[in-house]
Write a protein that holds these residues in place. Sequence first.
Motif, PDB file in Angstrom:
ATOM      1  N   UNK A 141       0.826  -1.211   0.000  1.00 34.57           N
ATOM      2  CA  UNK A 141       0.000   0.000   0.000  1.00 34.57           C
ATOM      3  C   UNK A 141       0.862   1.264   0.000  1.00 34.57           C
ATOM      4  N   UNK A 142       1.952   1.233   0.789  1.00 35.58           N
ATOM      5  CA  UNK A 142       2.738   2.447   0.987  1.00 35.58           C
ATOM      6  C   UNK A 142       4.116   2.414   0.330  1.00 35.58           C
ATOM      7  N   UNK A 143       4.611   1.251  -0.038  1.00 29.90           N
ATOM      8  CA  UNK A 143       5.994   1.123  -0.473  1.00 29.90           C
ATOM      9  C   UNK A 143       6.354   1.903  -1.707  1.00 29.90           C
ATOM     10  N   UNK A 151       5.975  13.070  -2.205  1.00 33.86           N
ATOM     11  CA  UNK A 151       4.867  12.445  -1.478  1.00 33.86           C
ATOM     12  C   UNK A 151       5.317  11.725  -0.211  1.00 33.86           C
ATOM     13  N   UNK A 152       6.622  11.783   0.099  1.00 36.52           N
ATOM     14  CA  UNK A 152       7.135  11.019   1.231  1.00 36.52           C
ATOM     15  C   UNK A 152       6.498  11.459   2.544  1.00 36.52           C
ATOM     16  N   UNK A 153       6.451  12.774   2.789  1.00 41.46           N
ATOM     17  CA  UNK A 153       5.900  13.253   4.051  1.00 41.46           C
ATOM     18  C   UNK A 153       4.444  12.836   4.209  1.00 41.46           C
ATOM     19  N   UNK A 154       3.666  12.979   3.151  1.00 47.69           N
ATOM     20  CA  UNK A 154       2.250  12.629   3.209  1.00 47.69           C
ATOM     21  C   UNK A 154       2.057  11.153   3.526  1.00 47.69           C
ATOM     22  N   UNK A 155       2.867  10.307   2.873  1.00 48.26           N
ATOM     23  CA  UNK A 155       2.714   8.877   3.092  1.00 48.26           C
ATOM     24  C   UNK A 155       3.225   8.452   4.467  1.00 48.26           C
ATOM     25  N   UNK A 156       4.282   9.092   4.958  1.00 47.86           N
ATOM     26  CA  UNK A 156       4.742   8.775   6.312  1.00 47.86           C
ATOM     27  C   UNK A 156       3.693   9.194   7.327  1.00 47.86           C
ATOM     28  N   UNK A 157       3.029  10.296   7.069  1.00 43.05           N
ATOM     29  CA  UNK A 157       1.940  10.728   7.945  1.00 43.05           C
ATOM     30  C   UNK A 157       0.800   9.715   7.919  1.00 43.05           C
ATOM     31  N   UNK A 158       0.489   9.204   6.721  1.00 49.73           N
ATOM     32  CA  UNK A 158      -0.564   8.191   6.602  1.00 49.73           C
ATOM     33  C   UNK A 158      -0.164   6.904   7.309  1.00 49.73           C
ATOM     34  N   UNK A 159       1.102   6.518   7.170  1.00 46.07           N
ATOM     35  CA  UNK A 159       1.601   5.327   7.861  1.00 46.07           C
ATOM     36  C   UNK A 159       1.440   5.475   9.371  1.00 46.07           C
ATOM     37  N   UNK A 207       7.628   2.565  14.444  1.00 53.26           N
ATOM     38  CA  UNK A 207       6.187   2.509  14.679  1.00 53.26           C
ATOM     39  C   UNK A 207       5.699   1.193  15.278  1.00 53.26           C
ATOM     40  N   UNK A 208       6.039   0.018  14.727  1.00 50.03           N
ATOM     41  CA  UNK A 208       5.603  -1.227  15.367  1.00 50.03           C
ATOM     42  C   UNK A 208       6.361  -1.473  16.682  1.00 50.03           C
ATOM     43  N   UNK A 209       5.766  -2.249  17.568  1.00 47.86           N
ATOM     44  CA  UNK A 209       6.404  -2.563  18.850  1.00 47.86           C
ATOM     45  C   UNK A 209       7.430  -3.674  18.724  1.00 47.86           C
ATOM     46  N   UNK A 210       7.177  -4.626  17.818  1.00 49.20           N
ATOM     47  CA  UNK A 210       8.028  -5.811  17.655  1.00 49.20           C
ATOM     48  C   UNK A 210       8.280  -6.012  16.167  1.00 49.20           C
TER      49      UNK A 210
END
Length: 228
Positions: A141-143, A151-159, A207-210
């Motif tokens: 979806x994001x890669x 578009x990097x900032x927008x997609x990192x915000x969406x992530x 972002x993920x814990x593990x």
Amino acid sequence: TADHLYRRSLREGQFILTGCSKIDQLLSGGLTLQLVTEVASLSSSGKTQFCMTTSALAACGGVRVLYIDTQNSCSPIRLREIISSRLGTIPAMEALRRIHIKNVYDSISLISYLYSVSSSQSKLPPELQYRFIVVDSMSSVFGSAIGRDASLFMHMSSLATVVSVLSFLAKTLNASVLVTNGMSVKRKGEGEMERRLPTLGRNWAFLPSVRLIFSRNNENEYSATLDK
């Protein structure tokens, strides 16, 4: 029975078992409830099979599962085969009904759907709520946006929004969340060793814990390492 032990581990140990004892041991018991776990690997390294097997095992143990499929790769037939091998044909149909598969192919639809799940699940009694949520895969979806400055900032915000909602669901539903991420092979120069890097980049790693890294050593041998 195995199903009784699964339910007890879910109730007492606060884990979703993966069906692989070595991975469960690596994770100190299994996929922890209320946390977001990431599995990253190159293609054809077992991520989707891992997601389906863990989902099937959870359904066999009475857990309601939400499987968000962004690649159209989750096979209900394969899920039924996994469950039938454990429970038999007739009980398998009941267990299979505990798995809800949702196809989502873009970031806006994913965020919108997660918000709708958050709203609807809060109105249900605990026994009808999802306890295991899968997103396979985040990188599809994001890669494609990673590396494009515009578009990097927008997609990192969406992530970050997606992980925030998933973390909220994990905590409010007392659920375990599993997401997958691709990897790519990079070399800086000729003669240098290859480096395998997760598709979603360094900012995503927080972002993920593990994080689990899967590797395919040969045609029938796989390995997993705990990276975070």
